[in-house]
Design a protein around this motif. Structure first.
Motif, PDB file in Angstrom:
ATOM      1  N   ALA A 135      59.980  82.581  73.136  1.00  0.00           N
ATOM      2  CA  ALA A 135      60.745  81.628  73.940  1.00  0.00           C
ATOM      3  C   ALA A 135      59.822  80.597  74.574  1.00  0.00           C
ATOM      4  O   ALA A 135      58.661  80.877  74.874  1.00  0.00           O
ATOM      5  CB  ALA A 135      61.535  82.351  75.023  1.00  0.00           C
ATOM      6  N   ILE A 136      60.356  79.401  74.757  1.00  0.00           N
ATOM      7  CA  ILE A 136      59.644  78.323  75.458  1.00  0.00           C
ATOM      8  C   ILE A 136      60.369  78.084  76.776  1.00  0.00           C
ATOM      9  O   ILE A 136      61.589  77.897  76.802  1.00  0.00           O
ATOM     10  CB  ILE A 136      59.643  77.038  74.617  1.00  0.00           C
ATOM     11  N   SER A 137      59.633  78.100  77.877  1.00  0.00           N
ATOM     12  CA  SER A 137      60.234  77.875  79.185  1.00  0.00           C
ATOM     13  C   SER A 137      60.630  76.409  79.325  1.00  0.00           C
ATOM     14  O   SER A 137      59.808  75.506  79.125  1.00  0.00           O
ATOM     15  CB  SER A 137      59.243  78.259  80.293  1.00  0.00           C
ATOM     16  N   LEU A 138      61.886  76.164  79.668  1.00  0.00           N
ATOM     17  CA  LEU A 138      62.379  74.789  79.761  1.00  0.00           C
ATOM     18  C   LEU A 138      62.122  74.170  81.123  1.00  0.00           C
ATOM     19  O   LEU A 138      62.073  72.942  81.251  1.00  0.00           O
ATOM     20  CB  LEU A 138      63.878  74.754  79.464  1.00  0.00           C
ATOM     21  N   LEU A 206      65.592  71.870  72.422  1.00  0.00           N
ATOM     22  CA  LEU A 206      65.281  73.297  72.554  1.00  0.00           C
ATOM     23  C   LEU A 206      66.492  74.113  73.010  1.00  0.00           C
ATOM     24  O   LEU A 206      66.343  75.245  73.479  1.00  0.00           O
ATOM     25  CB  LEU A 206      64.118  73.492  73.521  1.00  0.00           C
ATOM     26  N   GLY A 207      67.667  73.520  72.889  1.00  0.00           N
ATOM     27  CA  GLY A 207      68.895  74.268  73.143  1.00  0.00           C
ATOM     28  C   GLY A 207      69.252  74.436  74.599  1.00  0.00           C
ATOM     29  O   GLY A 207      69.899  75.416  74.968  1.00  0.00           O
ATOM     30  N   ALA A 208      68.880  73.491  75.443  1.00  0.00           N
ATOM     31  CA  ALA A 208      69.177  73.617  76.876  1.00  0.00           C
ATOM     32  C   ALA A 208      70.680  73.613  77.143  1.00  0.00           C
ATOM     33  O   ALA A 208      71.175  74.356  77.991  1.00  0.00           O
ATOM     34  CB  ALA A 208      68.504  72.489  77.658  1.00  0.00           C
ATOM     35  N   ASN A 209      71.416  72.786  76.418  1.00  0.00           N
ATOM     36  CA  ASN A 209      72.850  72.649  76.660  1.00  0.00           C
ATOM     37  C   ASN A 209      73.717  73.293  75.582  1.00  0.00           C
ATOM     38  O   ASN A 209      74.878  73.596  75.823  1.00  0.00           O
ATOM     39  CB  ASN A 209      73.204  71.162  76.776  1.00  0.00           C
ATOM     40  N   ALA A 210      73.149  73.486  74.385  1.00  0.00           N
ATOM     41  CA  ALA A 210      73.883  74.137  73.291  1.00  0.00           C
ATOM     42  C   ALA A 210      72.862  74.595  72.263  1.00  0.00           C
ATOM     43  O   ALA A 210      71.816  73.967  72.100  1.00  0.00           O
ATOM     44  CB  ALA A 210      74.883  73.159  72.653  1.00  0.00           C
ATOM     45  N   PRO A 211      73.144  75.707  71.567  1.00  0.00           N
ATOM     46  CA  PRO A 211      72.198  76.184  70.540  1.00  0.00           C
ATOM     47  C   PRO A 211      71.961  75.123  69.471  1.00  0.00           C
ATOM     48  O   PRO A 211      72.860  74.372  69.110  1.00  0.00           O
ATOM     49  CB  PRO A 211      72.894  77.419  69.969  1.00  0.00           C
ATOM     50  N   ARG A 212      70.751  75.083  68.969  1.00  0.00           N
ATOM     51  CA  ARG A 212      70.384  74.154  67.901  1.00  0.00           C
ATOM     52  C   ARG A 212      69.949  74.946  66.669  1.00  0.00           C
ATOM     53  O   ARG A 212      69.226  75.938  66.780  1.00  0.00           O
ATOM     54  CB  ARG A 212      69.226  73.252  68.336  1.00  0.00           C
ATOM     55  N   ASN A 213      70.379  74.475  65.493  1.00  0.00           N
ATOM     56  CA  ASN A 213      69.969  75.070  64.216  1.00  0.00           C
ATOM     57  C   ASN A 213      69.065  74.095  63.465  1.00  0.00           C
ATOM     58  O   ASN A 213      69.436  72.927  63.260  1.00  0.00           O
ATOM     59  CB  ASN A 213      71.187  75.376  63.334  1.00  0.00           C
ATOM     60  N   TYR A 214      67.900  74.572  63.062  1.00  0.00           N
ATOM     61  CA  TYR A 214      66.958  73.744  62.318  1.00  0.00           C
ATOM     62  C   TYR A 214      66.593  74.423  61.007  1.00  0.00           C
ATOM     63  O   TYR A 214      66.256  75.613  60.988  1.00  0.00           O
ATOM     64  CB  TYR A 214      65.677  73.507  63.124  1.00  0.00           C
ATOM     65  N   VAL A 215      66.660  73.660  59.926  1.00  0.00           N
ATOM     66  CA  VAL A 215      66.191  74.158  58.635  1.00  0.00           C
ATOM     67  C   VAL A 215      64.703  73.834  58.522  1.00  0.00           C
ATOM     68  O   VAL A 215      64.290  72.691  58.741  1.00  0.00           O
ATOM     69  CB  VAL A 215      66.965  73.516  57.472  1.00  0.00           C
ATOM     70  N   ILE A 216      63.908  74.852  58.200  1.00  0.00           N
ATOM     71  CA  ILE A 216      62.481  74.669  57.971  1.00  0.00           C
ATOM     72  C   ILE A 216      62.238  74.609  56.464  1.00  0.00           C
ATOM     73  O   ILE A 216      62.667  75.500  55.721  1.00  0.00           O
ATOM     74  CB  ILE A 216      61.651  75.822  58.574  1.00  0.00           C
ATOM     75  N   VAL A 217      61.572  73.557  56.013  1.00  0.00           N
ATOM     76  CA  VAL A 217      61.228  73.387  54.606  1.00  0.00           C
ATOM     77  C   VAL A 217      59.738  73.700  54.448  1.00  0.00           C
ATOM     78  O   VAL A 217      58.900  73.075  55.111  1.00  0.00           O
ATOM     79  CB  VAL A 217      61.497  71.949  54.125  1.00  0.00           C
ATOM     80  N   PHE A 218      59.411  74.675  53.603  1.00  0.00           N
ATOM     81  CA  PHE A 218      58.016  74.996  53.319  1.00  0.00           C
ATOM     82  C   PHE A 218      57.649  74.384  51.969  1.00  0.00           C
ATOM     83  O   PHE A 218      58.208  74.769  50.942  1.00  0.00           O
ATOM     84  CB  PHE A 218      57.810  76.514  53.301  1.00  0.00           C
TER      85      PHE A 218
END
Length: 601
Positions: A135-138, A206-218
């Motif tokens: 987790a990252i502290s906001l 970082l999802g402070a107000n709503a969850p965020r979905n990120y696709v990671i491309v390797f």
């Protein structure tokens, strides 16, 4: 009566002379004192910078407080009524006015920007912003955002006021001081504005107000594509109020994603002719065009169609960047017995797994390789999000990865995308400006292999004034060297050698597409391959003329190409190149250009 007046005629001039003398002495003394205060404040700035870089925020705050006392005193010394009266005196007046304005602006910057930044510096230290336990502290980010935003406004306003100071009649020393301070603010202002924009979007991202979905491309640079490499595998990261969750890694192949008969997003002008069926139809080829915007839009749409999950952004990272990031971690053991470090990750991921899993069963080999990929993704993510990192090393590694275009980010939100552009992580097509013409030099592997692990690249740039119309002639040189061993046909895994039989090639021959994007408005007028002129088809990608060449190299061989371009305008510019990030670094050098050899189109 006349005699008395005659005797006292000198009285009023004497009074005036006394007043002027006193005024001159008063202003002169206070001016020297103000000069001393400003001169005492300036060296402290270097001390503050050193303390901030060393992470000593307490000492930095103390130093800034001392600095602020000097600038406040300088402002006080130049702001009394007598000083302002002296500003109307010819010759010295404009100098006094400029000194007062300079002292006031300096004090505003120190008290309104530097001091608040020093107070919040501890919350902006990398150690504070590092993830811990996933987790990252906001809180510190939100606290810093307000302060940095206000400080940015102060510096911006100070720059405008400083530029407005009339220096046409000021002495050289004062003019130089104003110019120097203006240069300092001009250097600091954009960085502060970028930091303000980044901190402004960070909480929501970082999802402070709503969850965020990120696709990671390797990306897999051993099989080059314009943006770096084929899409090795994918994963979904969900961020909710700073808490980060990694989903399972999904390989691009083996039916995990559908193949589409038409591009899943509209094709930009010229892309269909340039890339054909490779663009927008297969998840493994999202990086085929050197624009991360289109790559991310394709990945987002395909992910949504395949899994039904909305995507709030796309992030790309290649194994070389991951290797850089591992400088900040402890060694990571794998169940295979391997130990991941910054030195071992790339050789294992881009070469070792193909050599290790080498049999007659290609399907089994691919499954074993994918299992290693998945474990590497999981273990490196766990380590990077654990909090047990060296912040300085991580920051340095990330900076290098961004500079080399190995970390890219995209958001459908225009404000967030603008921040990514300002940070240079948007993966845009090359951007020329009034001072620089920038060309793009991009590579694509053309055998379905992983042989680019053994490829060396060099790019050279030359220009000359060869034309009557004043337009510059540019030459882009590209050298590619196949460093596979001569016995590669028997000593190298088929997983590395790729589909050479299907392509009608001898084993270990590297065949590459080389695409050069010329600046919009320019003209591509000629090309050579290994010294011989070759015809070019007319390709373009939106406003960019594009030269597309295909070259083949046997083990140990080098292919040399040149592309000649006529600049769009007559103004002289520097010439730079944006190049596909490969496994091995690409050298970029100057190329002497003889006008007698230049194509005229």
């Amino acid at each position: 009566m006349k005699s008395r007046i005659h005797r006292r005629w000198w009285f009023w001039p004497a009074v005036l002379l006394s007043v002027v003398t006193i005024l001159g002495v008063w202003v002169g003394v206070r001016g020297l004192m103000a000069k001393g205060e400003l001169e005492a404040a300036m060296p402290i700035a270097a001390t503050v910078k050193s303390q901030v870089l060393a992470g000593d925020s307490a000492s930095a705050r103390s130093s800034v407080k001392s600095m602020a006392s000097h600038t406040a005193r300088a402002r006080e010394l130049t702001s009394d009524p007598l000083w302002r009266v002296a500003e109307i005196v010819p010759i010295i007046g404009p100098n006094l006015l400029a000194v007062r304005e300079l002292a006031g602006i300096t004090d505003d910057v120190i008290s309104g920007a530097v001091q608040p930044l020093a107070d919040v510096a501890s919350t902006l230290e990398p150690a504070t912003l590092m993830p811990a336990a996933g987790a990252i502290s906001l809180e510190p980010i939100e606290e810093a955002a307000a302060t940095v935003g206000q400080s940015s406004k102060v510096v911006s306003a100070a720059s405008e006021r400083l530029r407005a100071i009339n220096t046409s009649a000021t002495v050289g020393q004062l003019t130089s001081a104003i110019k120097q301070f203006n240069g300092l603010l001009a250097a600091v202002g954009p960085a502060l504005a970028s930091a303000s924009e980044l901190l402004g979007i960070a909480p929501d991202a970082l999802g402070a107000n709503a969850p965020r979905n990120y696709v990671i491309v390797f990306q897999n640079n051993a099989e080059a594509r314009a943006l770096g490499g084929t899409s090795l595998s994918f994963a979904l990261i969900t961020v909710d109020k700073g808490h980060i969750t990694l989903g399972n890694a999904v390989p691009a192949g083996f039916g995990n994603f559908a193949y589409y008969q038409e591009s899943v997003i509209p094709m930009p002008d010229g892309v269909s002719a340039l890339y054909g069926s490779e663009f927008g139809r297969a998840m493994s080829n999202v990086t085929v065009r050197p624009s991360f915007v289109s790559a991310a839009e394709v990945a987002r749409e395909m992910w949504k169609r395949q899994f039904g999950t909305g995507v709030d952004g796309v992030i790309s990272v290649d194994p070389i960047a991951l290797g850089y990031l591992l400088r900040a971690t402890a060694p990571i053991p794998l169940t295979t017995g391997d130990v991941l470090t910054s030195e071992s990750l790339v050789p294992l991921l881009l070469n070792g797994v193909y050599t290790r899993y080498w049999s007659d069963n290609i399907g089994a080999d691919n499954s074993a390789q994918d299992a290693v990929y998945a474990e590497i993704v999981e273990k490196t993510f766990g380590e990077l999000s654990s909090g047990s990192l060296d912040p300085a090393l991580l920051t340095s590694a990330l900076t290098q990865a961004v500079r080399e275009r190995r970390v890219l980010m995209w958001s459908p939100d225009e404000k967030e995308e603008a921040v990514f552009a300002s940070l240079g992580v948007d993966g845009a097509l090359p951007k020329s400006d009034v001072k620089i013409d920038k060309v793009g030099v991009y590579f694509q592997e053309n055998v379905g292999s992983k042989m680019n692990y053994y490829l060396k690249q060099a790019v050279s740039l030359g220009q000359a004034a060869c034309r009557a119309d004043g337009k510059a002639s540019y030459r882009i040189g590209v050298d590619l060297t196949n460093e596979l061993p001569l016995d590669a046909a028997t000593s190298i895994s088929p997983s590395i050698l790729g589909q050479y039989i299907r392509e009608g090639l001898a084993p270990a021959v590297q065949r590459m597409l080389v695409m050069v994007y010329a600046p919009p408005g320019s003209q591509i007028v000629g090309a050579t391959v290994d010294g011989a002129a070759v015809p070019l088809e007319s390709f373009h990608d939106t406003d960019y003329p594009v030269a597309k060449l295909i070259v083949s190299m046997e083990p140990g061989a080098t292919s040399k190409m040149t592309i000649d371009v006529v600049a769009a305008g007559a103004s002289k510019k520097a010439l730079e190149a944006q190049v596909t990030p490969m496994v091995n670094p690409t050298t970029i050098s100057d190329l002497p250009l003889d006008c007698a050899t230049v194509a005229v189109g």
